[in-house]
Enzyme design. Structure first.
Site, PDB file in Angstrom:
ATOM      1  N   CYS A 163      39.005  41.599  30.130  1.00 16.35           N
ATOM      2  CA  CYS A 163      37.745  42.046  30.136  1.00 16.35           C
ATOM      3  C   CYS A 163      37.429  43.247  29.369  1.00 16.35           C
ATOM      4  CB  CYS A 163      37.048  42.083  31.699  1.00 16.35           C
ATOM      5  SG  CYS A 163      35.740  41.744  31.701  1.00 16.35           S
ATOM      6  N   HIS A 172      39.178  37.190  33.336  1.00 11.87           N
ATOM      7  CA  HIS A 172      40.092  38.041  34.232  1.00 11.87           C
ATOM      8  C   HIS A 172      41.139  37.164  34.648  1.00 11.87           C
ATOM      9  CE1 HIS A 172      37.888  41.732  35.108  1.00 11.87           C
ATOM     10  NE2 HIS A 172      36.722  41.031  35.077  1.00 11.87           N
ATOM     11  N   GLU A 196      43.981  37.615  35.627  1.00 13.30           N
ATOM     12  CA  GLU A 196      44.871  37.823  36.833  1.00 13.30           C
ATOM     13  C   GLU A 196      44.348  37.393  38.122  1.00 13.30           C
ATOM     14  OE1 GLU A 196      42.707  39.676  34.903  1.00 13.30           O
ATOM     15  OE2 GLU A 196      41.443  41.131  36.120  1.00 13.30           O
TER      16      GLU A 196
HETATM   17  N1  GLN Z   1      31.636  46.715  31.876  1.00 13.04           N
HETATM   18  C1  GLN Z   1      31.945  45.451  31.013  1.00 13.04           C
HETATM   19  C2  GLN Z   1      30.734  44.395  31.081  1.00 13.04           C
HETATM   20  O1  GLN Z   1      30.169  44.359  32.128  1.00 13.04           O
HETATM   21  C3  GLN Z   1      33.327  44.850  31.512  1.00 13.04           C
HETATM   22  C4  GLN Z   1      33.218  44.294  32.770  1.00 13.04           C
HETATM   23  C5  GLN Z   1      34.709  44.114  33.405  1.00 13.04           C
HETATM   24  O2  GLN Z   1      35.743  44.589  32.611  1.00 13.04           O
HETATM   25  N2  GLN Z   1      34.811  43.505  34.417  1.00 13.04           N
HETATM   26  O3  GLN Z   1      30.872  43.551  30.295  1.00 13.04           O
END
Ligand code: GLN
Length: 552
Positions: free
Chosen positions: A386, A530, A532
């Site tokens: 992400c 994600h 994970e």
């Molecule tokens: N802050 C970033 C976004 O909102 C990444 C979010 C995250 O890593 N879950 O896109």
């Protein structure tokens, strides 16, 4: 209330202290029952007034877990998925805040026809409805009640689970209480009084447990359980000792050894031996001292608090075990890296591979960009999750010539926002449940390493968990969970490519970048998703497996 007449229910409450492994114990019972061939689901009822976990501070509360249908929840649901290998959903979490919200909205809409709205029966009825909904396709449904019995805010839940037995029959409900018995060093003895009181409290609320799990630091003698049983008016065979052990993944085997099986067998009406071979094999792999040690640097803002990135660390540990390697997880403070702190820089240079997990806000982000840049420059294996993908794109764009490349999240005034805000996310930065959340499909391009990683997994296992599909043209369709507001600005793709990264997966409409990779490097994979959240100890996500495999 529509009830599933074939379902049996296990209600798990805690006494004395919270945080003594109630969730893990409950999930372990679930794993055992699953290994007996039942369809088991789990649900957490938590007494917070929050409507969901999306706005909770990760330091205080640990990681925010996201379900496939896009609910931001407690990390406990991650444990449930890891232990039971099923997909939790909006039905798997019931917070007081969401119950109150629903009741108040119904009241405002005139849904109670002038009646007084009360904790009993309205709150308790709605909780029972949620339990019935969550269990509608299950053979066995386990409900964990957060906190400890006696907490003010938890009482309506205790009343709800007591009442539930009237609806489905007491014989279809098993009440399990997890109590902590402390060791008193001065007198060198285990003290059972707090547990006795906790069970007395539970009895006072109308629940006599069918099983009591006595959590102790060290194994307790049988007499301790017998004493608790005597004071609580229980059969001594129903009071089991569960001492601390090294790994949570040994708890299912430990629970099995505790003598719980007889009780579960009687309750579910089956004496089939649970097939725990996969757990046993994993336990062995995990505890083996493999000759090869891999050093993985986790570049993060909240260092040292495993709970904040628990799905990531669990996926890494399991991937190491399955690859027959020992994991040395090195926490690298992103802020220190940003300040060029020699120790942090030294750590970065010492590791075999780097993971940059998800995150929000600008603190430490330059450190994460630096880590991605270092991996691009030195062909060090990198896994970006992400935010980890966003910083990799920024690093590549900078390497490709756009020196002030940045994300709109960190420098709204910067011209070269390689990462920018999605149109429908503008103005929602501090609101709840407003991000791109939950499952979204992506198409991986034929010929990329990313596609190969997922395709190999499908070929090896028949199917990777939940929805990977190899398409006729060789592309691979995957479904991963998301939690983000920002995305890659595709105008910058040529620059990003110049810096060494190519897009390996897009959203099916081609509008969003979902995966990037460095085709020339050993292992450099990053995703807007994600992965994970979908990794399981007994079936590790292929990106984590391949990342660990690539080290050394
Ligand atoms: N802050 C970033 C976004 O909102 C990444 C979010 C995250 O890593 N879950 O896109």
């Amino acid at each position: 209330m529509k009830k599933n007449t074939n379902c049996k229910y296990i209600f798990v409450t805690g006494g004395v202290l919270s945080g003594v492994g109630k969730g893990i114990t409950a999930a372990s019972m679930g794993a055992i029952l699953k290994a007996k061939g039942f369809k088991v689901t789990m649900q957490k009822c938590d007494p917070y007034l929050n409507v969901d976990a999306g706005l909770l501070n990760p330091i205080e509360h640990g990681e925010c877990y996201v379900t496939h249908d896009g609910i931001e929840t407690d990390l406990d649901l991650g444990h449930y998925e890891r232990f039971l290998d099923f997909e939790t959903s909006k039905y798997s979490i019931t917070l007081s805040g969401s119950i109150y919200k629903e009741l108040i909205e119904r009241e405002r809409a005139g849904g109670f026809h002038g009646k007084t709205v009360q904790l009993v029966p309205h709150f308790t009825d709605l909780v029972q409805e949620k339990i019935a909904l969550a269990s509608r396709d299950s053979d066995i449904h386990i409900v964990e009640i957060g906190g400890t019995v006696g907490d003010y805010e938890g009482l309506p839940f205790i009343e709800a689970i007591r009442l539930f037995a009237n609806k489905v029959g007491r014989e279809n409900c098993l009440y399990l209480s997890v109590v902590f018995v402390p060791w008193l060093n001065t007198s060198k003895e285990l003290k059972t009084k707090p547990a006795q009181n906790a069970l007395k409290d539970l009895r006072g609320f109308g629940i006599i447990p069918d099983v009591v799990c006595v959590r102790t630091e060290k194994p307790a003698s049988r007499s301790i359980c017998e004493k608790i049983a005597a004071f609580a008016g229980l059969n001594p065979d129903a009071v089991l000792n569960l001492p601390d052990i090294d790994s949570v993944y040994d708890v299912p085997l430990n629970v099995l050894r505790s003598g719980v099986l007889e009780i579960l067998d009687k309750f579910v009406g089956s004496s089939k031996t649970p097939d725990m071979r996969k757990w046993e094999k994993f336990s062995k792999m995990r505890s083996t001292n493999w000759p090869e040690i891999v050093k993985v640097g986790l570049v993060a803002k909240y260092v040292g608090n495993e709970d904040t990135y628990i799905c990531v660390t669990e996926a890494l540990k399991a991937a190491a075990a399955h690859n027959h390697k020992n994991l040395d997880l090195i926490w690298i403070n992103a802020e220190k890296l940003e300040e060029s702190d020699p120790e942090a820089v030294g750590l970065l240079h010492s590791v075999d591979g780097v993971v940059v997990p998800g995150g929000f806000g600008s603190r430490g982000v330059e450190g994460k960009i630096l880590a991605a840049d270092y991996c691009l420059a030195h062909d060090v294996p990198y896994l970006g999750l992400c935010l980890g993908m966003q910083v990799a794109c920024i690093a590549a764009a900078r390497r490709g010539g756009v020196k002030d490349a940045n994300s709109e999240e960190f420098g709204a005034t910067a011209k070269n926002n390689v990462i920018y805000i999605m149109e429908d996310q503008k103005g929602k930065e501090s609101t709840g449940a407003s991000m791109r959340l939950g499952d979204y499909p992506a198409k991986l391009k034929h010929g990329t390493k990313t596609a190969k990683i997922y395709r190999d997994e499908v070929e090896e296992c028949g199917e990777y968990v939940y929805g990977t599909e190899v398409l006729k043209n060789g592309d691979v369709k995957v479904i991963e969970r998301h939690r983000h507001r920002y995305e890659v600005n595709q105008d910058f793709l040529p620059t990003i490519e110049k810096g060494g990264l190519v897009v390996s997966g897009y959203s099916p409409d081609g509008k969003l970048v979902e995966f990037v990779e460095a085709p020339k490097l050993k292992f450099f994979q990053a995703t807007q998703a994600h992965p994970e959240f979908k990794s399981r100890p007994l079936h590790v996500h292929p990106l984590f497996m391949e990342f660990i495999k690539s080290l050394k």
